[in-house]
Design an enzyme around this catalytic site. Structure first.
Site, PDB file in Angstrom:
ATOM      1  N   SER A   1     -24.097  22.196 -56.948  1.00  0.00           N
ATOM      2  CA  SER A   1     -22.831  22.681 -57.497  1.00  0.00           C
ATOM      3  C   SER A   1     -21.693  22.349 -56.546  1.00  0.00           C
ATOM      4  O   SER A   1     -21.893  22.035 -55.375  1.00  0.00           O
ATOM      5  CB  SER A   1     -22.906  24.178 -57.784  1.00  0.00           C
ATOM      6  OG  SER A   1     -23.062  24.887 -56.580  1.00  0.00           O
ATOM      7  N   ASN A   2     -20.471  22.438 -57.064  1.00  0.00           N
ATOM      8  CA  ASN A   2     -19.287  22.081 -56.279  1.00  0.00           C
ATOM      9  C   ASN A   2     -19.105  23.058 -55.114  1.00  0.00           C
ATOM     10  O   ASN A   2     -19.462  24.229 -55.203  1.00  0.00           O
ATOM     11  CB  ASN A   2     -18.062  22.111 -57.197  1.00  0.00           C
ATOM     12  CG  ASN A   2     -16.822  21.566 -56.535  1.00  0.00           C
ATOM     13  OD1 ASN A   2     -16.055  22.316 -55.939  1.00  0.00           O
ATOM     14  ND2 ASN A   2     -16.624  20.271 -56.609  1.00  0.00           N
ATOM     15  N   SER A   3     -18.475  22.564 -54.043  1.00  0.00           N
ATOM     16  CA  SER A   3     -18.267  23.405 -52.858  1.00  0.00           C
ATOM     17  C   SER A   3     -17.451  24.657 -53.180  1.00  0.00           C
ATOM     18  O   SER A   3     -17.571  25.671 -52.492  1.00  0.00           O
ATOM     19  CB  SER A   3     -17.549  22.601 -51.777  1.00  0.00           C
ATOM     20  OG  SER A   3     -16.291  22.162 -52.269  1.00  0.00           O
TER      21      SER A   3
END
Ligand SMILES: *Cc1c(COP(=O)(O)O)cnc(C)c1O
Length: 508
Positions: A191-193
């Site tokens: 998943s995105n940061s």
């Protein structure tokens, strides 16, 4: 500055932007400046006396443009696209001209009501479950947030407060701080940061669970993590799934995650920042099954729907959870129309108090471009990614790391990761095209994303020439026999793959 000078200044600014975008291919995609370059060009204090706007415009070219990374260049293949379009730029101009802040209905009824209507337009355009829409019977609704990061943070906070309230009722023996100390949430390691950051900001640890070899979060691994946490007395609150991960544009398996979240009473959010826009194309929906399971969903119009930053659409099945979590009232904020469902006070749905009139640019874009051209823009970009993928596949110096997904191709030079690293360094140094690296299953790879204001087949050919040429040099210098260059072989085949279904003119 008086109003007549404003007219002149603004006209000159429009010409500047039009010239910039029209000739963007002439500029290297990456700037050549060193850190700190700008400090040397500017005085140290505010100018005491007004300067001429003409002088400021000159300094835009002299001071600012050398330090601009040209995101709208079709030679930009890094990250994900950041959209813009001419109508969207005009929308921003008008919004700033109105200069309103729409935190509650009374602050500008059009600001709130246009957003309510447009979020229904968009929800129908993406074929979202009707229960998400403002026009549905229940407590569902949509709102425009500034970014996916904000939407995800809002979802985590709402889930957190909902769980705390429920636990206080079910477990009167526990103190609130005891409850808050046991909260935990889930997402995948792909998943995105900003998901991890949302956990930090919300003071809720987020377990980044290992995705499968295709980059998808699977039900079995999620359930195992949840069970282990429950056994150790923790309280799960939310799972943030992704449609279109940032590394490889992978899709989490909602039909597996949904039933598990339901079983353990966990909020399920879908972050579809980039790929979600593709839901407007019926033929692209199959990788995004199971949205019905979600409690909330976000996608960025500012990535793949021709609206410029910032513009993230977010829907919730139960928007009351936001109002319950974030409602703080002061006497100076109250007005006589509070609580009307057609006129929500959107300040309760977001983190800041003030809010921009973003719906205006969305309305202008949707009307002047139209659904069909928005779909065709997405289809065109996917076609261009396919064209690039075919170049890679036909060249046996390279390998595809994970199958093309939407407008993203992940590929690498065969052999040691250091070759790919050197190639990317060389390409970045030359500044003709811009790609970034990522890793997948332990292998270093390059991400090629179709982006920019109006990418064309010739831009893909340009990028491939650059990549193939630099690879040849690199491999020659490392004394590996160069493979046959496939570009000429393939160009003829692909020249006709982009059909006339896409009307470039209409996008302008
Ligand atoms: C780009 C991206 C984000 C971050 O978007 P912002 O709007 O910049 O916060 C989040 N998630 C995914 C999957 C993304 O691709």
């Amino acid at each position: 500055m008086d109003v007549n000078q404003f007219r002149e200044f603004a006209r000159s600014a429009v010409d500047f932007v039009a010239d910039y975008l029209e000739n963007i291919r002439d500029r290297p995609v990456l700037p050549s400046v060193e850190p700190g370059y700008l400090h040397k060009l500017l005085p140290e204090v505010v100018p005491e006396q007004p300067e001429q706007w003409q002088d400021v415009m000159k300094d835009i070219e002299r001071v600012i443009m050398p330090g601009i990374t040209n995101w709208q260049s079709p030679n930009f293949h890094a990250y994900y696209p950041t959209a813009t379009s001419f109508p969207s730029i005009v929308g921003e101009m008008i919004t700033s001209g109105l200069g309103i802040i729409g935190f509650s209905w009374i602050c500008s009824p059009a600001c709130t009501e246009l957003e309510v209507v447009l979020m229904d337009w968009l929800g129908k355009f993406l074929d979202l479950p009707p229960s998400f829409l403002n026009c549905s019977e229940g407590p569902g609704g949509g709102v425009i947030q500034g970014s996916a990061s904000e939407a995800i943070l809002v979802a985590v906070l709402a889930a957190r407060e909902q769980t705390v309230r429920r636990m206080k009722l079910d477990h009167p023996e526990m103190t609130e701080s005891e409850i808050r100390g046991k909260l935990v949430s889930y997402s995948s390691d792909q998943s995105n940061s900003c998901v991890e950051k949302a956990g930090l900001l919300a003071a809720v640890p987020i377990r980044l669970i290992k995705a499968d070899e295709n980059g998808s979060l699977r039900g079995e691994t999620l359930e195992a993590a949840i069970l282990a946490d429950i056994q150790s007395g923790l309280i799960p609150i939310i799972c943030i799934a992704t449609f279109g991960t940032t590394g490889t544009c992978a899709f989490d398996k909602m039909d597996e995650l949904g039933p598990i979240c339901k079983k353990y009473n966990i909020w399920l959010h879908i972050d579809a920042a980039y790929a979600g826009a593709a839901l407007c194309c019926p033929e692209l929906r199959s990788s995004m099954n199971g949205i019905d399971w979600a409690d909330s969903f976000n996608f960025n119009l500012h990535k793949w729907m021709m609206v410029n930053f910032d513009c993230c659409a977010m829907w919730l099945k139960n928007a009351d959870t936001l109002v319950e979590a974030f409602s703080v009232d002061r006497i100076y904020l109250s007005h006589q129309f509070q609580g009307e469902s057609k006129a929500p006070d959107y300040r309760h749905w977001q983190i800041p108090l003030g809010r921009r009139f973003r719906a205006l640019k969305v309305w202008i874009v949707l009307r002047t471009i139209g659904a069909e051209n928005i779909r065709n823009n997405i289809r065109k970009q996917i076609k261009l990614a396919e064209m690039f993928e075919n170049y890679v596949r036909a060249d046996d110096r390279f390998e595809i790391v994970s199958a093309r997904s939407m407008g993203l191709v992940c590929f690498r030079l065969k052999g040691d990761c250091s070759l790919t690293r050197q190639l990317l360094e060389k390409i970045t140094e030359r500044k003709k095209i811009y790609m970034i690296q990522a890793t997948c299953n332990g292998k270093l790879m390059m991400r090629f994303v179709v982006a920019g204001l109006d990418p064309k087949e010739s831009d893909v050919v340009f990028a491939w020439n650059e990549i193939a040429g630099e690879s040849r040099k690199l491999l020659e210098s490392t004394k590996i026999a160069p493979a046959e260059d496939v570009l000429t072989k393939l160009t003829n085949n692909f020249a006709t793959t982009l059909t006339t279904a896409f009307h470039e003119e209409k996008l302008k």
